[in-house]
Each structure stands twice: as structure tokens, then as C-alpha cells.
Scaffold this motif. Structure first.
Motif, PDB file in Angstrom:
ATOM      1  N   TRP A  55       0.859  -1.216  -0.123  1.00 23.86           N
ATOM      2  CA  TRP A  55      -0.161   0.075  -0.139  1.00 23.86           C
ATOM      3  C   TRP A  55       0.986   1.062   0.011  1.00 23.86           C
ATOM      4  CZ3 TRP A  55      -4.813  -1.049  -1.269  1.00 23.86           C
ATOM      5  CH2 TRP A  55      -5.662   0.042  -1.199  1.00 23.86           C
ATOM      6  N   ALA A  56       0.331   2.303   0.156  1.00 23.62           N
ATOM      7  CA  ALA A  56       1.217   3.540   0.376  1.00 23.62           C
ATOM      8  C   ALA A  56       1.856   3.358   1.490  1.00 23.62           C
ATOM      9  CB  ALA A  56       0.003   4.875   0.643  1.00 23.62           C
ATOM     10  N   GLY A  85       2.631   0.363  -3.081  1.00 24.02           N
ATOM     11  CA  GLY A  85       1.734  -0.467  -3.834  1.00 24.02           C
ATOM     12  C   GLY A  85       0.287   0.017  -3.818  1.00 24.02           C
ATOM     13  N   THR A  86      -0.507  -0.836  -4.437  1.00 27.88           N
ATOM     14  CA  THR A  86      -1.633  -0.532  -4.569  1.00 27.88           C
ATOM     15  C   THR A  86      -2.939  -1.741  -4.246  1.00 27.88           C
ATOM     16  OG1 THR A  86      -1.598  -1.507  -6.991  1.00 27.88           O
ATOM     17  CG2 THR A  86      -1.348   0.927  -6.693  1.00 27.88           C
ATOM     18  N   GLY A  87      -2.118  -2.517  -3.505  1.00 32.67           N
ATOM     19  CA  GLY A  87      -3.037  -3.576  -2.961  1.00 32.67           C
ATOM     20  C   GLY A  87      -1.992  -4.788  -2.890  1.00 32.67           C
ATOM     21  N   SER A  88      -2.287  -5.536  -1.696  1.00 31.35           N
ATOM     22  CA  SER A  88      -1.366  -6.713  -1.361  1.00 31.35           C
ATOM     23  C   SER A  88      -1.397  -7.811  -2.316  1.00 31.35           C
ATOM     24  CB  SER A  88      -1.767  -7.346  -0.004  1.00 31.35           C
ATOM     25  OG  SER A  88      -3.025  -7.862   0.266  1.00 31.35           O
ATOM     26  N   GLY A 156     -18.088  -1.290  -1.658  1.00 35.66           N
ATOM     27  CA  GLY A 156     -16.968  -0.922  -2.645  1.00 35.66           C
ATOM     28  C   GLY A 156     -15.744  -1.618  -2.292  1.00 35.66           C
ATOM     29  N   ILE A 157     -14.924  -2.227  -3.245  1.00 37.91           N
ATOM     30  CA  ILE A 157     -13.580  -2.792  -2.709  1.00 37.91           C
ATOM     31  C   ILE A 157     -12.578  -2.384  -3.988  1.00 37.91           C
ATOM     32  CG2 ILE A 157     -12.532  -4.814  -2.024  1.00 37.91           C
ATOM     33  CD1 ILE A 157     -14.991  -6.146  -1.489  1.00 37.91           C
ATOM     34  N   PRO A 158     -11.702  -2.060  -3.796  1.00 34.53           N
ATOM     35  CA  PRO A 158     -10.751  -1.798  -4.767  1.00 34.53           C
ATOM     36  C   PRO A 158     -10.064  -3.131  -5.641  1.00 34.53           C
ATOM     37  CG  PRO A 158      -9.727  -0.779  -2.926  1.00 34.53           C
ATOM     38  CD  PRO A 158     -10.927  -1.649  -2.445  1.00 34.53           C
ATOM     39  N   ALA A 159     -10.139  -2.888  -6.897  1.00 36.09           N
ATOM     40  CA  ALA A 159      -9.749  -4.093  -7.734  1.00 36.09           C
ATOM     41  C   ALA A 159      -8.558  -5.026  -7.297  1.00 36.09           C
ATOM     42  CB  ALA A 159      -9.615  -3.620  -9.095  1.00 36.09           C
ATOM     43  N   SER A 188      -8.711   2.859  -4.283  1.00 37.71           N
ATOM     44  CA  SER A 188      -8.371   2.356  -2.948  1.00 37.71           C
ATOM     45  C   SER A 188      -8.391   3.877  -2.038  1.00 37.71           C
ATOM     46  CB  SER A 188      -6.960   1.884  -2.917  1.00 37.71           C
ATOM     47  OG  SER A 188      -5.956   2.768  -3.564  1.00 37.71           O
ATOM     48  N   LYS A 189      -7.646   4.990  -2.546  1.00 38.39           N
ATOM     49  CA  LYS A 189      -7.857   6.086  -1.803  1.00 38.39           C
ATOM     50  C   LYS A 189      -9.161   6.906  -1.594  1.00 38.39           C
ATOM     51  CE  LYS A 189      -6.680   9.104  -5.945  1.00 38.39           C
ATOM     52  NZ  LYS A 189      -5.652   9.873  -6.335  1.00 38.39           N
ATOM     53  N   LEU A 190     -10.052   6.468  -2.368  1.00 40.89           N
ATOM     54  CA  LEU A 190     -11.481   6.880  -2.307  1.00 40.89           C
ATOM     55  C   LEU A 190     -12.581   6.192  -1.252  1.00 40.89           C
ATOM     56  CD1 LEU A 190     -12.257   8.009  -5.741  1.00 40.89           C
ATOM     57  CD2 LEU A 190     -11.363   9.340  -3.959  1.00 40.89           C
ATOM     58  N   GLN A 191     -11.772   4.893  -0.666  1.00 37.13           N
ATOM     59  CA  GLN A 191     -12.725   4.215  -0.020  1.00 37.13           C
ATOM     60  C   GLN A 191     -13.315   4.925   1.130  1.00 37.13           C
ATOM     61  OE1 GLN A 191     -11.473  -0.152   0.833  1.00 37.13           O
ATOM     62  NE2 GLN A 191      -9.364   1.026   0.540  1.00 37.13           N
ATOM     63  N   GLN A 192     -12.722   5.534   2.037  1.00 30.32           N
ATOM     64  CA  GLN A 192     -13.326   6.318   3.270  1.00 30.32           C
ATOM     65  C   GLN A 192     -14.250   7.462   2.841  1.00 30.32           C
ATOM     66  OE1 GLN A 192      -9.584   5.772   3.503  1.00 30.32           O
ATOM     67  NE2 GLN A 192     -10.408   3.616   4.129  1.00 30.32           N
TER      68      GLN A 192
END
Length: 359
Positions: A55-56, A85-88, A156-159, A188-192
Motif C-alpha cells: 500500500w502507500a 503498492g496498490t493492494g497486497s 466498494g472494494i479496490p480491484a 483505494s484512496k477513495l474508500q473512506q
């Protein structure tokens, strides 16, 4: 590709010193001395590790920053540079492709990847999080107080996230129909933000990623409904240090050295988390110390430390628990076969138990 190494001011200092030394060499009649045999050996044996975070840059990554800053990697002859990163789950693909040598990735998603991609296997060589940080979260006012109530809602979940890949397992275990849940792939940065503006009903982040951010926005845990995967019978391990099979084959001592240094970085982080946060802040101008200190504490309390870690040391797996995890993932993902434990996790590169004990 932005790769993080040492703090900027240290690099500038080294450059300045090098300039002075060059000027002295030009004016001195004496030729510079040859490097000692130890120095030459250290240089010739140095190995580069391109490392992707999951992740960040966050407080939970402090052990790697501490190990870089304090020279632990250098002592092991390993030159480490890392990138956000952008996701594990996405990190696994990056390591498998050879874009990176090592990284942090979800070990459960790794099982699925290796079964489906036998030609480019990736190995976990140390468990980073002894527990999974995966969860589904809703605002308290949403009225969704049970995960079964997600049917008919928008989750909502990042791809590229591991939680998206493991959601079928969570749905199966809890007992709701995933097909009845709308699952937009959000940034991912828009989840919250999307949760707070009620454009979506729920998110499925890592607890360490979402909880500090939501608290800062006025939603502490008591104003949230938090459905942790671990609370619903999914006793899963979390992220692991992952390595491409080819890098592992060609650089076994570099991997061993990396893990020894990382273990020292983690020990220092747990002993002095405030110092660790100060160090990590030097790697990223956008790093928010107070927020990341809280994030790190959540990881210390719920992910890094556990009775199992006290007994077996950091990085190891409990064989029986790991076999149960494999069975859960195979069932939840509907995998074509059950992988052997040694296809996923290889413990031979871990430091000795005494070097992995945590304060």
C-alpha cells in the motif's frame, strides 16, 4: 517508478563528502589507498532487492524503513529500495512478473495465485502479520449491524485488494449470497470518502488502513460496525514477505540477509515506535506522523504480536493452523487442487528463533 532508499538529506550529505574527498585527491600527491579486502568483499557481494509495499507508505512499514536507516540491510550486504503498492494481491502479480524481487503480499491470495499460475510461482518466506487485518466496515447509522445485511447493498472494494479476492470465502463462512451484493471496484484512496458521503454502504479494507483515517474524520470505532474476518471463524494469516521463485533460487543468501535485517527493524520498531515513525516520515513528504503512529499501534496490538508469535517467534507459521488456512482458502476459492504447504511458505530462510523473538 519512485523507489525509496535513504533519507534525502543523507544522500546530499554523502554527495557533499564525496565532492570534498575528490578535491583532496586531486590536490594530494599521494594516490588514494585501495579498499580493504573486507570492503571489497562487501561491495562485490552486495545484492539489490527491489521491494514493493502492499500500500502507500505507512507506519506499519516502519520496520523496513528502520532497517534501511540504521544500516541493517547494508550490514547484510543487501541494497534495498522500495515502492508504494496498490493492494497486497496486486503486489503478488508484480513480484511474479519480475517487476519486483520481493514484497509484502497477502498469503491467502498467494495460494490462489500459485495454483492458477504454476509457471510463475511466488513463495512466502516470513509471515509479516500473524493475523489478517481484513474486515468489512459500515457506518453505525447505516443500520447494517450484521454482514448478512449486505445483501442488496453496495460494498466498494479496490480491484487489486486481497479482501476482494477473499470476499467469497467471507460470504460463504458468514452465510450471505455474494451475488446479491453490488461490488463496485473503487479507487483505494477513495474508500473512506465514498463511505462517509454514503455513496456506498460498506467498504472492505484492512483495519490498519481504514480505522485511523475514519477516526480522524469523526468516526472512531464506536461509530462503526466492524466485521473482522477473524471474528467470523476465518483464522487466517495476513501479509507475508513474498519472493519470486527465480530470485529465491538465484539469491538465497540475500533473502536470508533481508529477513535478518527486517527482523531487527521490527524489534526496534516495537521497542521504540515513536522513533520508528520519525524515521519512516523521512521517506515520504506526505507522511502524517500522528496518523501513522496510531496506525502502527493498531498493527502492534492486533497483527504483529500474538501468543503464537511469543511461542514461535516472528515470521513462522503454526503447521496445523496453516493447514487449516489452506483448506479454507481452497474451499472458499473453489481451487482446482489443494497446494502443499511448502508450495506456499518456505521457512528455511528465516533467521534463528532467538533472532526472531519480539519484545
Amino acid at each position: 517508478m519512485v523507489m525509496f532508499r535513504r533519507r534525502t538529506f543523507l544522500v546530499q550529505a554523502v554527495a557533499a563528502i564525496a565532492t570534498v574527498l575528490m578535491l583532496k585527491a586531486c590536490t594530494s600527491p599521494q594516490a588514494p589507498s585501495e579498499p580493504t579486502s573486507a570492503e571489497a568483499t562487501s561491495t562485490s557481494n552486495s545484492a539489490t532487492v527491489r521491494f514493493t509495499l502492499d500500500w502507500a507508505v505507512q507506519g506499519v512499514h516502519a520496520p523496513i524503513g528502520v532497517a534501511i536507516e540504521k544500516g541493517y540491510f547494508a550490514e547484510e550486504g543487501v541494497d534495498v529500495a522500495f515502492e508504494p503498492g496498490t493492494g497486497s494481491a496486486d503486489a503478488i502479480t508484480k513480484v511474479a512478473s519480475g517487476a519486483f524481487d520481493m514484497g509484502f503480499g497477502d498469503i491467502n491470495s498467494l495460494m490462489e495465485f500459485n495454483v492458477n499460475n504454476p509457471e510463475t510461482p511466488v513463495r512466502a518466506v516470513a509471515i509479516y502479520y500473524n493475523q489478517s487485518p481484513m474486515a468489512v466496515m459500515t457506518l453505525d447509522e447505516s443500520g447494517i449491524t450484521d454482514p448478512k445485511q449486505l445483501e442488496g447493498k453496495k460494498l466498494g472494494i479496490p480491484a487489486g485488494s486481497a479482501t476482494r479476492r477473499l470476499l467469497p470465502l467471507f460470504a460463504q463462512t458468514v452465510g450471505f449470497d455474494e451475488a446479491q451484493v453490488e461490488l463496485p471496484a473503487i479507487e483505494s484512496k477513495l474508500q473512506q470518502t465514498l463511505l462517509l458521503t454514503k455513496e456506498i454502504d460498506a467498504i472492505a479494507p484492512f483495519t490498519i488502513s481504514a480505522l485511523p483515517n475514519l477516526k480522524e474524520a469523526g468516526y472512531p470505532p464506536e461509530r462503526l460496525n466492524i466485521f473482522r474476518f477473524t471474528d467470523y471463524g476465518l483464522d487466517l494469516y495476513g501479509n507475508a514477505v513474498i519472493v519470486s521463485a527465480s530470485y529465491l533460487e538465484n539469491n538465497p543468501e540475500a533473502v536470508r540477509g533481508f529477513l535478518r535485517a527486517l527482523a531487527r527493524g521490527l524489534q526496534d520498531t516495537l521497542s521504540n515506535p515513536d522513533e520508528a515513525i520519525d524515521i519512516m516520515a523521512e521517506f515520504d513528504d506526505l507522511f502524517e506522523k500522528d496518523l501513522e503512529r496510531e496506525r502502527l499501534q493498531i498493527a502492534i496490538d492486533t497483527l504483529f504480536l500474538s501468543p503464537e508469535v511469543t511461542q514461535n517467534g516472528w515470521g513462522a507459521v503454526d503447521p496445523q493452523r496453516f493447514e487449516r488456512t489452506i483448506d479454507l482458502v481452497v474451499s472458499g476459492f473453489g481451487l482446482a487442487r489443494t497446494p502443499a504447504a511448502n508450495e506456499i511458505f518456505d521457512a528455511q530462510y528465516l533467521p534463528d528463533a532467538a533472532e526472531r523473538s519480539l519484545p
